[in-house]
Design an enzyme around this catalytic site. Structure first.
Site, PDB file in Angstrom:
ATOM      1  N   CYS A 236      -2.631  -2.845  -2.868  1.00  0.00           N
ATOM      2  CA  CYS A 236      -1.927  -4.119  -3.111  1.00  0.00           C
ATOM      3  C   CYS A 236      -2.721  -5.199  -2.387  1.00  0.00           C
ATOM      4  O   CYS A 236      -2.329  -5.677  -1.328  1.00  0.00           O
ATOM      5  CB  CYS A 236      -0.501  -4.070  -2.578  1.00  0.00           C
ATOM      6  SG  CYS A 236       0.446  -2.618  -3.080  1.00  0.00           S
ATOM      7  N   GLY A 240      -6.561 -10.767  -0.313  1.00  0.00           N
ATOM      8  CA  GLY A 240      -7.660  -9.931   0.166  1.00  0.00           C
ATOM      9  C   GLY A 240      -8.101 -10.016   1.600  1.00  0.00           C
ATOM     10  O   GLY A 240      -9.186  -9.546   1.927  1.00  0.00           O
ATOM     11  N   ASP A 260      -4.606  -5.389  -7.710  1.00  0.00           N
ATOM     12  CA  ASP A 260      -3.451  -6.277  -7.592  1.00  0.00           C
ATOM     13  C   ASP A 260      -2.921  -6.622  -8.981  1.00  0.00           C
ATOM     14  O   ASP A 260      -3.674  -6.580  -9.965  1.00  0.00           O
ATOM     15  CB  ASP A 260      -3.786  -7.567  -6.826  1.00  0.00           C
ATOM     16  CG  ASP A 260      -2.533  -8.157  -6.187  1.00  0.00           C
ATOM     17  OD1 ASP A 260      -2.154  -7.708  -5.077  1.00  0.00           O
ATOM     18  OD2 ASP A 260      -1.908  -9.039  -6.801  1.00  0.00           O
ATOM     19  N   ASP A 307      -0.481  -1.837   1.398  1.00  0.00           N
ATOM     20  CA  ASP A 307       0.175  -2.933   2.115  1.00  0.00           C
ATOM     21  C   ASP A 307       1.259  -3.422   1.157  1.00  0.00           C
ATOM     22  O   ASP A 307       1.054  -4.339   0.377  1.00  0.00           O
ATOM     23  CB  ASP A 307      -0.861  -4.028   2.414  1.00  0.00           C
ATOM     24  CG  ASP A 307      -0.262  -5.192   3.167  1.00  0.00           C
ATOM     25  OD1 ASP A 307       0.839  -5.037   3.719  1.00  0.00           O
ATOM     26  OD2 ASP A 307      -0.884  -6.271   3.190  1.00  0.00           O
ATOM     27  N   CYS A 360       5.155  -5.856   6.281  1.00  0.00           N
ATOM     28  CA  CYS A 360       5.418  -6.838   7.342  1.00  0.00           C
ATOM     29  C   CYS A 360       6.918  -7.117   7.344  1.00  0.00           C
ATOM     30  O   CYS A 360       7.356  -8.259   7.350  1.00  0.00           O
ATOM     31  CB  CYS A 360       4.585  -8.105   7.168  1.00  0.00           C
ATOM     32  SG  CYS A 360       4.673  -8.830   5.542  1.00  0.00           S
TER      33      CYS A 360
END
Length: 427
Positions: A236, A240, A260, A307, A360
Site C-alpha cells: 500500500c 511512497g 497502490d 502499511d 498508524c
C-alpha cells in the site's frame, strides 16, 4: 500598530475565520482545505499562512473545550477569538483594532470564564466513541496523557537518503544554514528539526539527500529490513515515503514493487523516486488487493510490507481533524479492508520470507485483532519479536513483541506493527 498593519490583521482574522468555517464542516481533510484556500488567495504571505494554519489546527485540536467555553454562539469567528484569548493567551491590548468594542467585552468574559470539569471525553478533547474505545484497553490517566500528547504539534523529522548522504554530513550542512537540527533518538537515519523551516527549495532536498518522514514511520522500514538484490513489495505504497526508504536500504538493487489503488498517489511518487536516485522502484497501479498484477508475484517476494489504510488516529498531532471525521462505522469499514489486504499480501511471501503489517492507528481492532485473526487462520506464519529485529540493527527500543509507538512515550506518531515470517519450504 500602524493603520496598515491593523487593516492587514483584520483581514487576516477574516481569512482565518473563513478557512476555519470550511474545515469545521469536516467534509474534506483540513490540510487539503488550507492548501486550496491558500492557492485561491495568493496574496496571503508565508508568515500569515503560518498564523492561519496554526490557529485552525489549534482550534480543531481543542474543539470540545472551546465549544464549552464559547457556549451558544459557536461561530468560526467566536471560536477563533476564544482560541486567541485562551489557547494562545493573547492580552486584551492585542485585540484593539481587531475586534469591536462589543467583541472585546465578550473576550474579557471568555478570559474570566471557568468551566466545570466536564465528562472524560470532554477533558480529553475526544469524541465520546473514541474515548470509550481507548478506555476499553487503557486506564483513564494513560488515555488523558495520550490525548494531551496528541494535542501537541508534531516535530519535523527528516530521513537521510543513505544512497546519497550520511546523517553527520547532512546535520552539519543544516546547522551551517542556520537550521536547528539534531539526530532522532531511535532511527539511525533520522534528523529532528527545532522549528518548521521551509525545505522545498533547500539544495539538500533538491539533490535528494533527505525526505520529510516521521521517525516512527522510519522505524517501520527497519522492521521490513530489506536486503540488496531482494524482491520486495510495498503493498500500500501511497505517495511512497516508506517506498523510498526501502529502496535506499536495498541500495537501489533488486526489485521493489510499489502497489497502490490510487493513480494520483503513484504519480506523485515518480518525481520523488527520480530525486532519490533510485532505479529499483516499480510503481504498479492495482484495482484492488486481488488484482491479477498482485497474483503474478504469488510466493516470490522476500519481504512484503503492508502499511494498511487505517483510521489514522495515531497521526492526530498532524491531522487533528481525523478525530472528528472518523466514526465507528468508518473504522468498521477499515477493519474489513485491513483483513482482506493482509490476506492477499501474505500470498506473495515466499517460504522463509517476511511480512510486516503496520498501521498508524491506536485502536486494537485495527491492530492486534487483525494480526491475531490472521495468525489463527495461517499456521504457516509465525511471529517474530519486533524489539529483537530492531536490536539486531543497533536500535535500542523495547516496545514488546509488537511495535507500539506513541507521542506520549516516544514523541513519534502512534504506530503499530507486527513482524511475521513464513515457514521455510522444508518445515
Amino acid at each position: 500598530m500602524s493603520k496598515h498593519d491593523e487593516a492587514a490583521s483584520r483581514s487576516l482574522l477574516i481569512h482565518a475565520a473563513r478557512v476555519l468555517g470550511a474545515v469545521l464542516t469536516f467534509e474534506h481533510p483540513a490540510d487539503g482545505v488550507l492548501s486550496r484556500y491558500f492557492r485561491e488567495n495568493r496574496e496571503i504571505g508565508h508568515r500569515d499562512r503560518g498564523f492561519i494554519a496554526e490557529a485552525v489546527y489549534g482550534i480543531v485540536r481543542r474543539l470540545r473545550w472551546l465549544r464549552r467555553l464559547v457556549g451558544e454562539d459557536v461561530r468560526p469567528r467566536t471560536l477563533l477569538l476564544a482560541w486567541l484569548a485562551r489557547g494562545e493567551g493573547w492580552p486584551m491590548r492585542h485585540f484593539e483594532g481587531l475586534a469591536s468594542a462589543t467583541e472585546r467585552d465578550w473576550i474579557s468574559g471568555i478570559k474570566a470564564r471557568e468551566l466545570e470539569e466536564g465528562s472524560f471525553a470532554e477533558r480529553a478533547d475526544l469524541p465520546d466513541w473514541l474515548a470509550e474505545r481507548l478506555l476499553a484497553t487503557h486506564g483513564e490517566a494513560e488515555v488523558l496523557e495520550l490525548a494531551h500528547s496528541l494535542n501537541r504539534p508534531a516535530p519535523l523529522d527528516l530521513r537521510v537518503n543513505v544512497l546519497k548522504a550520511d546523517r553527520g554530513e547532512v546535520l552539519e550542512k543544516l546547522k551551517f544554514a542556520g537550521i536547528e537540527a539534531k539526530p532522532c533518538p531511535f532511527s539511525p537515519h533520522g534528523i529532528r528539526l527545532g522549528g518548521k523551516p521551509a525545505l522545498q527549495k533547500h539544495p539538500l532536498f533538491l539533490e535528494g539527500a533527505f525526505e520529510v518522514q516521521d521517525e516512527g514511520s522510519q522505524l517501520l522500514g527497519f522492521l521490513v529490513q530489506p536486503k540488496r538484490g531482494e524482491l520486495v513489495v510495498d503493498f500500500c505504497a501511497g505517495a511512497g515515503g516508506k517506498t523510498l526508504q526501502l529502496g535506499a536500504m536495498m541500495r537501489s538493487t533488486g526489485r521493489l514493487y510499489a502497489f497502490d489503488v490510487s493513480e494520483k498517489r503513484l504519480a506523485k511518487l515518480k518525481p520523488r523516486v527520480a530525486r532519490a536516485g533510485l532505479s529499483n522502484v516499480h510503481p504498479v497501479l492495482i484495482a484492488h488487493e486481488r488484482d491479477a498484477k498482485v497474483k503474478r508475484l504469488a510466493g516470490k517476494a522476500d519481504r512484503v510490507f503492508v502499511d494498511a489504510p487505517c483510521s489514522g488516529l495515531g497521526t492526530l498531532r498532524r491531522n487533528p481533524d481525523l478525530k472528528w471525521r472518523q466514526t465507528p462505522e468508518s473504522v468498521a469499514e477499515m477493519v474489513a479492508k485491513q483483513g482482506a489486504i493482509l490476506e492477499s499480501a501474505a500470498r506473495l511471501v515466499k517460504p522463509a520470507g517476511r511480512l510486516v503489517y503496520a498501521t498508524c492507528s491506536l485502536l486494537v481492532e485495527e491492530n492486534d485483532a487483525i494480526v491475531d485473526a490472521f495468525l489463527a487462520a495461517h499456521p504457516e506464519f509465525r511471529e517474530v519479536d519486533a524489539t529483537e529485529v530492531l536490536k539486531k540493527q543497533g536500535i535500542a527500543l523495547d516496545t514488546g513483541a509488537r511495535l507500539r509507538l506513541s507521542p506520549r512515550k516516544h514523541d513519534t506518531d502512534g504506530f503499530f506493527a507486527a513482524v511475521l515470517e513464513r515457514a521455510p519450504a522444508d518445515a
